[in-house]
Design an enzyme around this catalytic site. Structure first.
Site, PDB file in Angstrom:
ATOM      1  N   SER A  82      -7.702  10.136   9.037  1.00  0.00           N
ATOM      2  CA  SER A  82      -6.624  11.071   8.740  1.00  0.00           C
ATOM      3  C   SER A  82      -6.968  12.435   9.365  1.00  0.00           C
ATOM      4  CB  SER A  82      -6.396  11.169   7.230  1.00  0.00           C
ATOM      5  OG  SER A  82      -5.159  11.788   6.954  1.00  0.00           O
ATOM      6  N   ASP A 353       1.716   2.862   8.909  1.00  0.00           N
ATOM      7  CA  ASP A 353       1.213   4.146   8.423  1.00  0.00           C
ATOM      8  C   ASP A 353       2.101   5.248   8.982  1.00  0.00           C
ATOM      9  OD1 ASP A 353      -0.165   6.439   7.742  1.00  0.00           O
ATOM     10  OD2 ASP A 353      -1.780   6.129   9.192  1.00  0.00           O
ATOM     11  N   HIS A 380      -2.523   3.534   6.119  1.00  0.00           N
ATOM     12  CA  HIS A 380      -3.379   4.658   6.479  1.00  0.00           C
ATOM     13  C   HIS A 380      -4.856   4.296   6.381  1.00  0.00           C
ATOM     14  CE1 HIS A 380      -3.494   8.873   7.442  1.00  0.00           C
ATOM     15  NE2 HIS A 380      -4.187   9.206   6.383  1.00  0.00           N
TER      16      HIS A 380
END
Length: 410
Positions: A82, A353, A380
Site C-alpha cells: 500500500s 483491489d 489489497h
C-alpha cells in the site's frame, strides 16, 4: 519492511510472505516504523517533517547505519504494501546505490486528487460477485437520494439509519450539502472497506452482500442496506449514522490542537490520533480522495472532491491550489506512473483491489527487470499474507515470481 500509516505491530512479523522469503534466502530482517506513527519520537511534533521524502531518508539512514556500525554490507531489499509499497518503490528509485531491489505490493505510485477510480473498482467487484447485490445496492442508494430531497423523505432516512445528530423536522427545514455527503459516505463506506480487504475466497464480499441477496427477509433494499450496516458494527441494531460534517471534522481539529499543545517529551504516540497524521499526508502530498465523481454509479454521485478539499482547508488551511501543487510535486519527484525509471522492482497488484487503479500494472517501456504482476481476483496486498488453501493459482504464481526475483537480485 517499511512501515506505514500506523504503528508497528507484532502480527507484521508472523508468517508473512516477506518473512518467509527472508528465511528462504537466509536474510537478516528489519521492520522500520514510519516516523510519527507509533513510538517513533523525533523531538518535535511539527507536521512539516511528516512526509514521504523524510521517510525515504529514514530508510537510507537505517541502511547506512547498519553498514557502518554492524558491518552489514550485503545487498539490501526493501518491501512494503500500500503506501509503504510506494515508499519501497521510491526507495529503490532514490537510493539505488543502497538498495539492490524492491517488492512494492499494491503501491499507489500516482498521486491523484480526485480518485474516483477507487469506487469504480468497488462497483466492478460487487458486479462480478452478484448482479442482484449490484442492482439492489443501486436501488438502495437511488432511494436514499430521492428521499433526501424533501423533509418527509429525510425523516424516513433519519428513522431507518438512526442519524446523529438527528435532522430536525419542518416543512422549510433544509440540510447542508456537506451533512448529506456525510450520511452517504458513511453508508457506502462499508462497501469500500470490505472490497479493499476482501479475502482470497471472496467470503467477505459474499457476507457483505448477503442481505441484498435475501429478498424474502429484506424486500426493501433500504432495509437490506441497514442490515449491512448493523452486521458491520459491533453495536448491531443500535448503530448510528453520523450526519454532521462539522462534527466529523471537529475530531481532526481537536487532534491538531492536541499535537500543538503536547510537550517535547510527550510526543505523538496515541493510536487514536493516527487519523490526523494520514489526513495531513493526503492533504500535503497525495490526495487519494475517493469520490463519486465518475458519473452515475450504484452509489449515485453524493460525494464530490470538494467534500475533502473543504476538510483540508478547515483543518490545515490548505486549499485546492495548495493540494494540486503538492500532488504535482509528488508526481514530479517520484515520476508518477509515466516517468518511474528504475530497475529490479516487482510490482504486484490485485485486479479486485481499488488501489491498483493508481499502480503500475503493465510493462510498457519499463526496464525488463521491472515486473508488474496483476493478480486476478485478489484484493489489497494479497501477495503479502501467508499462504492459504484458498489461494488462487494466479496468487501462487505471483509469489513464486517474487521469490525468483529476490534470488536473482542477491
Amino acid at each position: 519492511m517499511i512501515g506505514g500509516e500506523g504503528p508497528v505491530e507484532v502480527y507484521m512479523t508472523e508468517r508473512k510472505e516477506w518473512i518467509m522469503n527472508g528465511k528462504e534466502v537466509g536474510a537478516n530482517l528489519f521492520l522500520l516504523e514510519h516516523r510519527y506513527y507509533g513510538e517513533s519520537k523525533l523531538g518535535t511534533n511539527d507536521l512539516q517533517f511528516l512526509t514521504s521524502a523524510q521517510m525515504l531518508y529514514d530508510v537510507a539512514t537505517l541502511i547506512r547505519t547498519q553498514q557502518v556500525n554492524q558491518n552489514r554490507t550485503g545487498p539490501w531489499i526493501t518491501f512494503g504494501g500500500s503506501y509503504p509499497g510506494a515508499l519501497a518503490a521510491w526507495s529503490r528509485e532514490w537510493f539505488p546505490e543502497l538498495i539492490v531491489g524492491t517488492v512494492a505490493s499494491s503501491a499507489p505510485l500516482l498521486a491523484k486528487n480526485d480518485f474516483y477510480e477507487y469506487l469504480e473498482v468497488v462497483e466492478d467487484v460487487i458486479r462480478r460477485h452478484s448482479q442482484k447485490c449490484y442492482h439492489r445496492t443501486s436501488d438502495a442508494f437511488a432511494q436514499l437520494h430521492k428521499l433526501s430531497l424533501d423533509p418527509e423523505g429525510r425523516q424516513i432516512i433519519q428513522q431507518k439509519f438512526k442519524l446523529f445528530p438527528a435532522w430536525t423536522e419542518g416543512e422549510n427545514e433544509t440540510i447542508e450539502a456537506l451533512d448529506m455527503n456525510e450520511v452517504f459516505i458513511n453508508l457506502y463506506g462499508f462497501y469500500q472497506g470490505t472490497v479493499q480487504y476482501n479475502s482470497v475466497d471472496w467470503s467477505d464480499v459474499k457476507e457483505l452482500c448477503a442481505p441484498m441477496e435475501d429478498e424474502v427477509k429484506y424486500e426493501d433494499s433500504l432495509d437490506a442496506l441497514r442490515a449491512i450496516q448493523e452486521r458491520a458494527s459491533e453495536k448491531g441494531e443500535e448503530v448510528q449514522t453520523l450526519s454532521s460534517y462539522n462534527q466529523d471534522l471537529q475530531y481532526l481539529i481537536d487532534m491538531i490542537e492536541y499535537i500543538g499543545n503536547v510537550g517535547r517529551i510527550r510526543l505523538i504516540v496515541k493510536k487514536h490520533i493516527l487519523g490526523i497524521l494520514w489526513t495531513w499526508q493526503t492533504c500535503n502530498e497525495f490526495g487519494y480522495y475517493q469520490t463519486t465523481d465518475y458519473g452515475e454509479g450504484i452509489f449515485g454521485t453524493p460525494v464530490p472532491v470538494n467534500y475533502f478539499i473543504i476538510m483540508c482547508e478547515r483543518v490545515f488551511g490548505l486549499g485546492m491550489g495548495d493540494i494540486e501543487d503538492s500532488i504535482a510535486n509528488s508526481n514530479y519527484q517520484y515520476g508518477g506512473r509515466q516517468r518511474y525509471n528504475v530497475t529490479n522492482v516487482v510490482l504486484p497488484n490485485g485486479d479486485a483491489d481499488p488501489w491498483h487503479a493508481l499502480g503500475i500494472i503493465e510493462q510498457r517501456n519499463l526496464d525488463e527487470s521491472v515486473v508488474p504482476i496483476l493478480i486476478k481476483g485478489t484484493a489489497h496486498c494479497a501477495d503479502m499474507y501467508e499462504e492459504s488453501k484458498d489461494d488462487p493459482q494466479e496468487l501462487i504464481s505471483a509469489r513464486k515470481t517474487i521469490l525468483k526475483n529476490i534470488q536473482k537480485w542477491i
